[in-house]
Write an enzyme that holds these catalytic residues in place. Sequence first.
Site, mmCIF file in Angstrom:
data_model
loop_
_atom_site.group_PDB
_atom_site.id
_atom_site.type_symbol
_atom_site.label_atom_id
_atom_site.label_comp_id
_atom_site.label_asym_id
_atom_site.label_seq_id
_atom_site.Cartn_x
_atom_site.Cartn_y
_atom_site.Cartn_z
ATOM 1 N N ASP A 129 0.854 -1.190 0.000
ATOM 2 C CA ASP A 129 0.000 0.000 0.000
ATOM 3 C C ASP A 129 0.887 1.237 0.000
ATOM 4 O OD1 ASP A 129 -3.036 0.839 0.591
ATOM 5 O OD2 ASP A 129 -1.702 2.206 1.673
ATOM 6 N N GLU A 189 -4.829 2.499 -4.151
ATOM 7 C CA GLU A 189 -3.374 2.544 -4.008
ATOM 8 C C GLU A 189 -2.814 1.254 -3.408
ATOM 9 O OE1 GLU A 189 -4.974 4.413 -0.145
ATOM 10 O OE2 GLU A 189 -5.574 4.143 -2.242
#
Length: 335
Positions: free
Chosen positions: A208, A252
Amino acid sequence: MTIDRFDFDATLLTVNFATRLLAMEVDRDVLIDRTIEAFCDLGACRDATLMMYDEYKQLRGVGASLQQRRFIINEEIPLTNAMLEAAQSLKPVVRPVCDDSIYPLPAESCDTDKTCLCVPLVGSRDRIRGFVTLYREKERQWELSEIFQLGIISTVAAISFENSNLFRQTIEDSLTGLYLRRYLFIRLREEVQRVKRRGGPLSVIMLDVDHFKDVNDMYGHATGDAVLRAVGELLNDNSRKGVDLPCRYGGEEFVVLMPGSDKKEAKIVAERIRSACQQKIIHAPEGDIRITMSSGIASIEECENICADALLKKADKRLYRAKEAGRNRTVCLDG
């Protein structure tokens, strides 16, 4: 052209060889390598260049073989008269070798002891997808049967590239160039079934981008997209071609599926990605941006219930722990 019994049998073998080697492959880099391998084998050559037209209709070298060493390239290639002739006739042409290039390319005239065969890659509707050039010594003339069989290979290769492009459009994220989440689930289930049948390691890295929301809020979504593209490049560059599966999981968040790798090997890759990300400078209109990534790693042997969901949940849990521990780190243990 009349084909005798020997040539007919050889042609059938060529079709079978080309179909097995190329037709079912969808990974572009693997397809490039196999195409060069097929042309070098059938053309009895050590040196070759594979050129393809990109989405902007620009001819680019995408792969080459020098002294039987095959590798991926990415270079703009000038369109020569020999290529134009091959494209117009839909047939291979023979020319001298261009001494100005390290890759086998045809020249109009050149004092050299080698000849270059330029083979057009003719796809569906007779569209030219690119060219393959091969060279050999002048005393080794190109036989008619060789040229005929290389023509078969060129058609199979061209259509294989078309199929690969179509398939990738359904499984690839257009922004990052990574695989989509739904394709990850398909491949992950396949790999879990493989482990159940045969055993062996299987790991995933869940990653992430740290503070990505702040990037979007401060610089805008266009810059946020640039960050995601840069992450996609990092994951592709640090994954094993044709083996690992780097995916955009959502927003993301990313996943790298690593068949045949245990947790120790996955941690090495995760740390390599984290370090590369930390050093990466992303240029934006608002100024240079630096980002970091956190990751969680899980391996199939750690799961009580051997299934895709258990593996992803364990990696996700460890990613959450990496975030809680301060970000920009890799976690591969519980607790």
